[in-house]
Write an enzyme that holds these catalytic residues in place. Structure first.
Site: not given
Ligand code: URA
Length: 210
Positions: A105, A109, A201, A204
């Protein structure tokens, strides 16, 4: 036929999800919980797989026993967080073929950028289950489904752990034919595109990166 959105609110899933959301849950525990939930979600997403019967002999008698009708399946992990759902589902459906869609991502943007695409052959004949834990803006999920349809897939389902209303709406608009199965529908996205309350995330947290 699955609805466009199926919320799987089983107590075991909800409990495990709460543990995953907690910010101090260690990486290894997070990964294990995700694996367990993926298997519980797999029950729901495969609920309507076609069945047939096979004549077998139990120790007591013969019977026509239910077996899967050999529908070809492909599991497609949307990298990299999709891998957290993949192994658990593959353990339940070991004969499934596996594909990968690499999208990241763009943080400015919030649009998806493709860097990898490798999927099994005979995609048009397969039930394709695309997996990605977080349905946030829906942009990368919709782009991944575009790629799968471009490769010939016609029967696609989408499995995630958490969905935001924005992502569900985006998917409904772009791919109304793709049912979504999720463990929870959260409140909203924040200005950075994170799901709130969410769990941060997912990539992560499962791989211990920042
Ligand atoms: N991707 C993620 O890992 N967490 C989010 O909250 C949104 C997209």
């Amino acid at each position: 036929m699955l609805d466009h959105l199926t919320l799987v609110q089983h107590p075991l899933i909800q409990h495990k999800l709460t543990l995953m959301r907690e910010k101090n849950t260690p990486t290894a525990v997070f990964r294990q919980l995700l694996r367990e939930i993926s298997q519980l979600l797999a029950f729901e997403i495969t609920r309507e797989l076609p069945m047939t019967t096979r004549r077998i002999e139990t120790p007591l008698c013969e019977m026509d026993a239910p077996v899967l009708d050999g529908r070809k399946l492909a599991l497609v992990s949307i990298l990299r967080a999709g891998n957290g759902l993949l192994d658990g589902v593959l353990e339940l459906i070991p004969s499934a073929r596996v594909g990968f869609v690499g999208l990241y991502r763009d943080e400015q943007t919030l649009q998806p950028v493709q860097y990898y695409f490798k999927v099994p052959d005979e995609l048009p004949e397969r039930l394709v289950i695309a997996v990605d834990p977080m349905l946030a803006t829906g942009n990368s999920s919709a782009a991944a489904i575009d790629l799968l349809k471009g490769a010939g897939a016609t029967d696609i389902r989408f499995m995630c752990l958490l969905a935001a209303p924005e992502g569900v709406a985006r998917m409904k608009e772009a791919h109304p034919d793709v049912p979504i199965v999720t463990a929870a529908l959260d409140d909203h996205l924040n200005e950075k595109g994170y799901i709130v309350p969410g769990l941060g995330d997912a990539g992560d947290r499962m791989f211990g990166t920042k």
